[in-house]
Design a protein around this motif. Structure first.
Motif, mmCIF file in Angstrom:
data_model
loop_
_atom_site.group_PDB
_atom_site.id
_atom_site.type_symbol
_atom_site.label_atom_id
_atom_site.label_comp_id
_atom_site.label_asym_id
_atom_site.label_seq_id
_atom_site.Cartn_x
_atom_site.Cartn_y
_atom_site.Cartn_z
ATOM 1 N N SER A 53 1.349 4.685 -6.095
ATOM 2 C CA SER A 53 1.681 5.342 -4.833
ATOM 3 C C SER A 53 1.190 6.784 -4.881
ATOM 4 O O SER A 53 0.979 7.346 -5.956
ATOM 5 C CB SER A 53 3.184 5.330 -4.590
ATOM 6 O OG SER A 53 3.819 6.088 -5.576
ATOM 7 N N ASP A 62 7.848 12.830 1.427
ATOM 8 C CA ASP A 62 6.792 12.067 0.757
ATOM 9 C C ASP A 62 6.432 10.929 1.699
ATOM 10 O O ASP A 62 7.162 9.950 1.801
ATOM 11 C CB ASP A 62 7.336 11.539 -0.574
ATOM 12 C CG ASP A 62 6.584 10.305 -1.068
ATOM 13 O OD1 ASP A 62 5.385 10.176 -0.761
ATOM 14 O OD2 ASP A 62 7.206 9.479 -1.772
ATOM 15 N N PHE A 63 5.330 11.099 2.406
ATOM 16 C CA PHE A 63 4.922 10.029 3.313
ATOM 17 C C PHE A 63 3.803 9.207 2.703
ATOM 18 O O PHE A 63 2.859 9.754 2.120
ATOM 19 C CB PHE A 63 4.436 10.593 4.657
ATOM 20 C CG PHE A 63 3.785 9.508 5.477
ATOM 21 C CD1 PHE A 63 4.560 8.623 6.208
ATOM 22 C CD2 PHE A 63 2.404 9.310 5.444
ATOM 23 C CE1 PHE A 63 3.973 7.577 6.904
ATOM 24 C CE2 PHE A 63 1.807 8.261 6.140
ATOM 25 C CZ PHE A 63 2.594 7.392 6.874
ATOM 26 N N GLY A 64 3.867 7.897 2.848
ATOM 27 C CA GLY A 64 2.775 7.031 2.401
ATOM 28 C C GLY A 64 2.525 5.911 3.390
ATOM 29 O O GLY A 64 3.465 5.280 3.886
ATOM 30 N N TRP A 119 13.795 5.014 -1.469
ATOM 31 C CA TRP A 119 12.571 4.932 -2.262
ATOM 32 C C TRP A 119 12.642 5.810 -3.508
ATOM 33 O O TRP A 119 13.018 6.984 -3.453
ATOM 34 C CB TRP A 119 11.341 5.325 -1.438
ATOM 35 C CG TRP A 119 10.086 4.721 -2.042
ATOM 36 C CD1 TRP A 119 9.535 3.510 -1.739
ATOM 37 C CD2 TRP A 119 9.265 5.276 -3.067
ATOM 38 N NE1 TRP A 119 8.416 3.285 -2.518
ATOM 39 C CE2 TRP A 119 8.231 4.344 -3.341
ATOM 40 C CE3 TRP A 119 9.307 6.462 -3.801
ATOM 41 C CZ2 TRP A 119 7.247 4.572 -4.298
ATOM 42 C CZ3 TRP A 119 8.327 6.684 -4.769
ATOM 43 C CH2 TRP A 119 7.305 5.742 -5.004
ATOM 44 N N VAL A 162 9.481 9.193 3.139
ATOM 45 C CA VAL A 162 10.603 9.308 2.205
ATOM 46 C C VAL A 162 11.126 10.742 2.257
ATOM 47 O O VAL A 162 10.350 11.695 2.146
ATOM 48 C CB VAL A 162 10.175 8.988 0.759
ATOM 49 C CG1 VAL A 162 11.384 9.018 -0.175
ATOM 50 C CG2 VAL A 162 9.475 7.643 0.685
ATOM 51 N N ASN A 218 5.692 4.929 5.584
ATOM 52 C CA ASN A 218 7.013 5.165 5.036
ATOM 53 C C ASN A 218 7.215 6.651 4.792
ATOM 54 O O ASN A 218 6.497 7.250 3.995
ATOM 55 C CB ASN A 218 7.133 4.378 3.711
ATOM 56 C CG ASN A 218 8.521 4.469 3.115
ATOM 57 O OD1 ASN A 218 9.457 4.919 3.778
ATOM 58 N ND2 ASN A 218 8.654 4.051 1.867
ATOM 59 N N ARG A 265 -1.358 -2.063 -7.485
ATOM 60 C CA ARG A 265 -0.063 -2.639 -7.844
ATOM 61 C C ARG A 265 -0.264 -3.989 -8.526
ATOM 62 O O ARG A 265 -0.538 -4.995 -7.878
ATOM 63 C CB ARG A 265 0.839 -2.758 -6.604
ATOM 64 C CG ARG A 265 1.248 -1.379 -6.116
ATOM 65 C CD ARG A 265 2.296 -1.374 -5.051
ATOM 66 N NE ARG A 265 2.630 0.017 -4.705
ATOM 67 C CZ ARG A 265 3.335 0.388 -3.654
ATOM 68 N NH1 ARG A 265 3.819 -0.517 -2.828
ATOM 69 N NH2 ARG A 265 3.592 1.675 -3.431
ATOM 70 N N MET A 309 -3.674 4.778 -0.235
ATOM 71 C CA MET A 309 -2.462 5.188 0.443
ATOM 72 C C MET A 309 -2.661 6.560 1.050
ATOM 73 O O MET A 309 -2.948 7.527 0.343
ATOM 74 C CB MET A 309 -1.299 5.205 -0.540
ATOM 75 C CG MET A 309 0.028 5.377 0.154
ATOM 76 S SD MET A 309 1.367 5.330 -1.020
ATOM 77 C CE MET A 309 2.086 3.762 -0.621
ATOM 78 N N MET A 358 2.652 9.531 -4.307
ATOM 79 C CA MET A 358 3.505 10.609 -4.807
ATOM 80 C C MET A 358 3.473 10.746 -6.320
ATOM 81 O O MET A 358 3.842 11.781 -6.868
ATOM 82 C CB MET A 358 4.949 10.425 -4.329
ATOM 83 C CG MET A 358 5.674 9.175 -4.764
ATOM 84 S SD MET A 358 6.224 9.138 -6.496
ATOM 85 C CE MET A 358 7.769 10.042 -6.372
HETATM 86 N N1 SER Z 1 6.247 6.970 -2.074
HETATM 87 C C1 SER Z 1 6.410 6.205 -0.876
HETATM 88 C C2 SER Z 1 5.775 4.827 -0.984
HETATM 89 O O1 SER Z 1 5.048 4.563 -1.904
HETATM 90 C C3 SER Z 1 5.833 6.948 0.297
HETATM 91 O O2 SER Z 1 4.677 7.629 -0.037
HETATM 92 O O3 SER Z 1 6.014 4.009 -0.134
#
Ligand code: SER
Length: 633
Positions: free
Chosen positions: A40, A260-262, A187, A240, A238, A68, A86, A42
């Motif tokens: 991810s 923390d947006f993803g 999250w 966070v 998402n 992943r 991401m 972050m």
């Molecule tokens: N860390 C969160 C995720 O992986 C948002 O960036 O969904």
């Protein structure tokens, strides 16, 4: 919109709102052993979410390469990939919920500045709270969402669903905003609050789903709801709100409130195309075009099971190209093993099922060309990556040949084929079950017992492997030494003494972030924001030598994980442990605990067995992580 256009648009959107664009970190984490790969956006930013200053300021944006491994088996449907980009934007103690949700909503719905999705296709989820961990319900986000939707003329009723079961039971109820529990709307890198190790940051989140409007598939539950897996809804982003950290005393507020947006780049592109098949997005479609041109394997016209094979090939080839580009080579362990699996799975699916398929490596150039604009460094490595593909392909072909000989031998000896045969072929010879099935079928030996027998053997193997990997993961993270030489064991105990000493000298923010112990030296990676001074190093060394001279007892105990956590045992940052854990404590002369860690051992019985402890080197590993190498002679 192509994914390249989308990536550019997103970066520009946030740049125009004061964000600095930062490059994607490599797929291999630095100074962070919580995962084998970056999964991810972050992850490379954890030190800054914890409060360290980022050189580019407090508002950042990027597109991060992610992988992943846990999704390998899922690939084949229309939305799972192992590799993805991401899109991420971060507030490091800067803006908060109101700006984040409004910006993301604008990016999604505005035709000029963003993607231009119809707002009435969007549904959102928010966090209902976790009283057990004293984490309150998010009241702010639903209010902000309601305002955003209603300003756009879309009614936005709020519905409590809490769990997937309840969601399936009660359905949409004409809601727009849905409350779910920690499983869905909390999250952290390690999941729900209970699974987080001490030191791990996390927070409530708010997800946005795109509604493709496809009919609900009752295989996935009675009624549809945003978190239903039937394929109607796709999560496209998402946010966070990362403001908590787990401590020995429970959850506490971090120094700063972070966002923390993803959002998955291809998922957003799929929504913008209003086509739920993310393999129709340009980057993956390019691989299919090559498959059609070179091997007449046509994604548009093949049967559904051929389609999923093509998805596996496209996904795995792309992931393998990026992985090799970041320095991974096929091997039998850790990252190399994951890469080998990807290559073998793609080779197998292509060879066996694409008519006229000869080799896979020409696809490497297809991928590097597709990504040339965004990742030019990948194109420069095309040749090297092709060579890795080719060598692995040759090896795998040999495996198949060996497997074929073995299968003939067994058929003769056993006058048929059992589940155990199929499993041995798979496990020892790397021969895929699918091929065994085919051979068995063509000879009239395919029977249900073969498949059931295979499953039984596989379960036995997995169980054994689970146990082994629990030890191995404690090995990777916390001793659990593979090498049981006396000097290595001494270094292992010294490692525990040093961690405790570092926490005395520097403070309790010091957590283990990685380790390696051999007969030559011990190495510890730990969280600490700056270079240690000479005095601090001397002090830590002195404490360890003092504890050695006191000849303290080192004791192993087994206990439930929760009890170990309560007792203050240190776990490596991000490491995962089983339900019953082994804990090693070093007791002071007065009976108090000097050091206590989750650990697989082994250790010396008394610290007096160690020689003189000496720190050899202190250096940086990555932002916020230091490394010490030391010996006991
Ligand atoms: N860390 C969160 C995720 O992986 C948002 O960036 O969904």
């Amino acid at each position: 919109m192509t994914s390249h256009e989308l990536r550019e648009k997103y970066l520009k959107f946030f740049q125009a709102r004061g964000h600095k664009v930062i490059p994607s970190a490599p797929l291999i984490p630095e100074g962070d052993s919580s995962t084998l790969f970056i999964g991810s956006g972050m992850q490379p930013l954890v030190p800054y979410l914890l409060g360290e200053k980022h050189p580019d300021g407090t508002k950042l944006v990027n597109s991060q390469k992610s992988f992943r491994a846990e999704d390998i088996e899922e690939v084949g449907d229309n939305r799972h990939t192992t590799f993805f980009e991401m899109l991420g934007n971060w507030s490091l103690g800067d803006y908060w919920k109101k700006d984040q949700l409004a910006w993301f909503f604008e990016f999604l719905t505005n035709k000029e500045t963003g993607v231009g999705l119809p707002a009435d296709r969007l549904y959102v989820s928010v966090f209902v709270g976790d009283p057990e961990n004293n984490i309150p319900r998010d009241e702010e986000s639903p209010a902000i969402w309601q305002n955003l939707f209603e300003t756009g003329g879309i009614p936005a009723p709020i519905v409590e669903l809490i769990t997937e079961e309840k969601g399936s039971e009660e359905g949409m109820q004409e809601g727009r905003i849905f409350y779910y529990g920690a499983k869905k709307n909390w999250w952290s890198r390690t999941g729900v609050p209970a699974n987080m190790p001490v030191g791990e940051p996390g927070g409530p989140d708010s997800e946005v789903f795109y509604d493709f409007g496809t009919p609900h598939d009752p295989k996935f539950g009675k009624n549809c709801h945003p978190n239903c897996d039937c394929g109607r809804f796709l999560e496209i982003g998402n946010s966070v709100f990362m403001e908590y950290v787990k401590t020995e005393r429970g959850f506490e507020k971090l120094k700063q409130q972070n966002v923390d947006f993803g959002g998955g780049l291809e998922r957003l592109a799929a929504a913008s195309n209003n086509d739920p098949d993310i393999f129709e997005v340009d980057v993956l479609k390019g691989v299919f075009d090559a498959l059609r041109k070179n091997y007449s394997w046509d994604y548009g016209s093949v049967e559904i099971d051929q389609k999923s094979r093509m998805r596996i090939v496209a996904d795995h080839v792309r992931a393998a190209v990026f992985m090799i580009g970041d320095g991974v080579l096929p091997s039998n362990k850790e990252r190399g093993y994951v890469l080998r699996r990807l290559l073998r799975r793609s080779i197998f699916n292509a060879y066996k099922f694409a008519p006229g398929f000869s080799n896979l490596y020409p696809l490497v150039r297809v991928v590097t060309d597709i990504y040339n604009d965004a990742y030019p460094e990948l194109s420069q490595q095309t040749k090297k990556i092709q060579e890795v593909f080719e060598a692995e392909e040759m090896k795998f072909m040999e495996t198949l040949e060996r497997g074929e000989k073995e299968i003939e031998k067994r058929i003769k000896e056993h006058n048929g084929l059992s589940g155990k045969d199929a499993f041995d072929l798979f496990q020892t010879f790397g021969y895929p079950l699918e091929l065994t099935k085919e051979v068995a079928e063509s000879r009239g030996y395919l029977h249900i017992g073969l498949l059931q027998g295979f499953e039984v053997e596989l379960e036995k193997y997995k169980e054994k492997h689970r146990k082994l990997s629990q030890t191995a993961s404690s090995g990777m993270f916390k001793g659990g030494l593979v090498d049981h030489e006396p000097q290595t064991i001494k270094h292992h105990t010294a490692h525990h003494l040093l961690l405790a000493a570092l926490r005395q000298v520097l403070g309790s923010h010091v957590l283990q972030r990685g380790s390696n112990v051999s007969s030559e030296r011990l190495r510890i990676d730990f969280s600490h924001p700056e270079k240690m001074t000479k005095e601090q190093l001397e002090q830590a060394e002195k404490i360890v030598n003092q504890k050695i001279s006191e000849n303290l007892e080192v004791k192993r105990e087994e206990m439930p994980k929760a009890e170990a956590e309560k007792s203050g045992a240190l776990a490596e940052f991000g490491a995962k442990y089983g339900e019953v854990v082994s804990v090693y404590s070093i007791y002071n002369k007065d009976g108090s605990v000097f050091s206590r860690e989750f650990c697989g051992g082994p250790h010396v019985a008394h610290t007096g067995e160690l020689g003189q402890f000496k720190i050899k080197k202190e250096e940086a590993v990555s932002a916020g992580v230091r490394r010490i190498k030391a010996t006991t002679i």
